[in-house]
Design a protein around this motif. Structure first.
Motif, PDB file in Angstrom:
ATOM      1  N   LEU A  66     -38.191 -24.449  -7.037  1.00 23.79           N
ATOM      2  CA  LEU A  66     -37.069 -25.381  -7.094  1.00 23.79           C
ATOM      3  C   LEU A  66     -37.557 -26.698  -7.667  1.00 23.79           C
ATOM      4  CD1 LEU A  66     -35.359 -24.758  -3.634  1.00 23.79           C
ATOM      5  CD2 LEU A  66     -34.900 -23.644  -5.835  1.00 23.79           C
ATOM      6  N   LEU A  67     -36.705 -27.311  -8.470  1.00 19.36           N
ATOM      7  CA  LEU A  67     -37.026 -28.564  -9.150  1.00 19.36           C
ATOM      8  C   LEU A  67     -35.990 -29.613  -8.798  1.00 19.36           C
ATOM      9  CD1 LEU A  67     -37.410 -26.810 -12.601  1.00 19.36           C
ATOM     10  CD2 LEU A  67     -39.296 -27.514 -11.137  1.00 19.36           C
ATOM     11  N   GLY A  68     -36.330 -30.862  -9.047  1.00 10.90           N
ATOM     12  CA  GLY A  68     -35.369 -31.953  -8.921  1.00 10.90           C
ATOM     13  C   GLY A  68     -34.775 -32.079  -7.538  1.00 10.90           C
ATOM     14  N   VAL A  72     -36.146 -31.646  -3.532  1.00  6.06           N
ATOM     15  CA  VAL A  72     -36.098 -32.752  -2.572  1.00  6.06           C
ATOM     16  C   VAL A  72     -35.452 -32.277  -1.274  1.00  6.06           C
ATOM     17  CG1 VAL A  72     -35.057 -35.004  -2.079  1.00  6.06           C
ATOM     18  CG2 VAL A  72     -36.129 -34.578  -4.301  1.00  6.06           C
ATOM     19  N   VAL A  73     -34.347 -31.540  -1.391  1.00  4.14           N
ATOM     20  CA  VAL A  73     -33.663 -31.038  -0.204  1.00  4.14           C
ATOM     21  C   VAL A  73     -34.585 -30.110   0.574  1.00  4.14           C
ATOM     22  CG1 VAL A  73     -31.787 -29.544   0.592  1.00  4.14           C
ATOM     23  CG2 VAL A  73     -31.340 -31.284  -1.129  1.00  4.14           C
ATOM     24  N   LYS A  74     -35.286 -29.220  -0.113  1.00  7.29           N
ATOM     25  CA  LYS A  74     -36.136 -28.239   0.556  1.00  7.29           C
ATOM     26  C   LYS A  74     -37.398 -28.854   1.145  1.00  7.29           C
ATOM     27  CE  LYS A  74     -33.941 -24.367   0.309  1.00  7.29           C
ATOM     28  NZ  LYS A  74     -33.569 -23.615   1.476  1.00  7.29           N
ATOM     29  N   VAL A  82     -42.692 -33.268  -7.213  1.00  4.11           N
ATOM     30  CA  VAL A  82     -43.060 -32.227  -6.253  1.00  4.11           C
ATOM     31  C   VAL A  82     -42.012 -31.129  -6.300  1.00  4.11           C
ATOM     32  CG1 VAL A  82     -43.521 -31.691  -3.829  1.00  4.11           C
ATOM     33  CG2 VAL A  82     -44.207 -33.916  -4.766  1.00  4.11           C
ATOM     34  N   GLY A  83     -42.444 -29.920  -6.603  1.00  2.00           N
ATOM     35  CA  GLY A  83     -41.542 -28.767  -6.611  1.00  2.00           C
ATOM     36  C   GLY A  83     -41.615 -28.040  -5.285  1.00  2.00           C
ATOM     37  N   ASP A 120     -44.718 -27.891  -2.738  1.00  3.02           N
ATOM     38  CA  ASP A 120     -44.508 -27.729  -1.303  1.00  3.02           C
ATOM     39  C   ASP A 120     -43.947 -26.336  -1.064  1.00  3.02           C
ATOM     40  OD1 ASP A 120     -45.243 -30.288  -0.504  1.00  3.02           O
ATOM     41  OD2 ASP A 120     -43.420 -30.602   0.650  1.00  3.02           O
ATOM     42  N   LEU A 121     -44.102 -25.864   0.155  1.00  2.00           N
ATOM     43  CA  LEU A 121     -43.488 -24.605   0.555  1.00  2.00           C
ATOM     44  C   LEU A 121     -43.300 -24.601   2.053  1.00  2.00           C
ATOM     45  CD1 LEU A 121     -45.856 -22.594   1.923  1.00  2.00           C
ATOM     46  CD2 LEU A 121     -46.574 -22.521  -0.455  1.00  2.00           C
ATOM     47  N   HIS A 122     -42.443 -23.717   2.517  1.00  2.00           N
ATOM     48  CA  HIS A 122     -42.247 -23.475   3.937  1.00  2.00           C
ATOM     49  C   HIS A 122     -42.769 -22.069   4.206  1.00  2.00           C
ATOM     50  CE1 HIS A 122     -38.695 -26.535   3.989  1.00  2.00           C
ATOM     51  NE2 HIS A 122     -39.878 -27.121   3.907  1.00  2.00           N
ATOM     52  N   ALA A 123     -43.928 -21.989   4.861  1.00  2.00           N
ATOM     53  CA  ALA A 123     -44.597 -20.709   5.089  1.00  2.00           C
ATOM     54  C   ALA A 123     -44.232 -20.133   6.445  1.00  2.00           C
ATOM     55  CB  ALA A 123     -46.109 -20.892   5.027  1.00  2.00           C
TER      56      ALA A 123
END
Length: 158
Positions: A66-68, A72-74, A82-83, A120-123
């Motif tokens: 995800l970009l932009g 940011v939301v994620k 930051v993607g 970034d990621l949510h693992a």
């Protein structure tokens, strides 16, 4: 024997359909994530990456960047550099063959090509070791997403 694997940015509806089919198998069928939570408004603007068995082109895995504003939301960070890596899924028959690591590398390459300086990621907590081996560091408190425990992680890109 490890299959020859190709990872590339999805192009066209056939590739997107393959990405969504892998996600449905892994997240909806295996993990019990409700289908209406698995597919979201961010899919349309995401960069989808597809892992294919090189010989016959069978899908093995997928992930998205995800970009932009969607990133940011994620990831909660207003930094447009930051993607957000997400929806990483590898079919059960292809696990343990390095497909996931190749997908992450391809997503990071796509992020670099778009001028991003971090991902970034949510693992899911059971996957922390996998992401740590790839250079991601956890931060913040554990949280639930679709009823599954997660931690936020980040990796600066070089």
């Amino acid at each position: 024997m490890t299959p020859a694997v190709t990872c590339r940015v999805a192009i066209g509806q056939e590739d997107l359909d393959a990405c969504f089919a892998v996600r449905k198998e892994v997240f909806v069928a295996e993990q019990g994530v409700p289908e209406d939570l698995e597919y979201d408004e961010y899919d349309g603007g995401a960069v989808h990456v597809l892992a294919l068995r090189s010989v016959e082109g069978a899908p093995l895995g997928t992930g998205r960047l995800l970009l932009g504003d969607a990133a940011v939301v994620k990831n909660g960070d207003p930094d447009p550099g930051v993607g957000a890596l997400g929806r990483l899924a590898v079919l059960a028959a292809a696990r343990g063959l390095g497909v996931g690591a190749r997908l992450v590398a391809a997503i990071e390459d796509a992020a670099r090509e778009r001028g991003l300086h971090a991902v970034d990621l949510h693992a899911q907590t059971h996957a922390l070791g996998f992401y740590e081996r790839l250079g991601y560091e956890a931060y913040g408190a554990e949280f639930l997403d679709a009823g599954i425990p997660h931690l936020a992680m980040r990796k600066p890109l070089r």
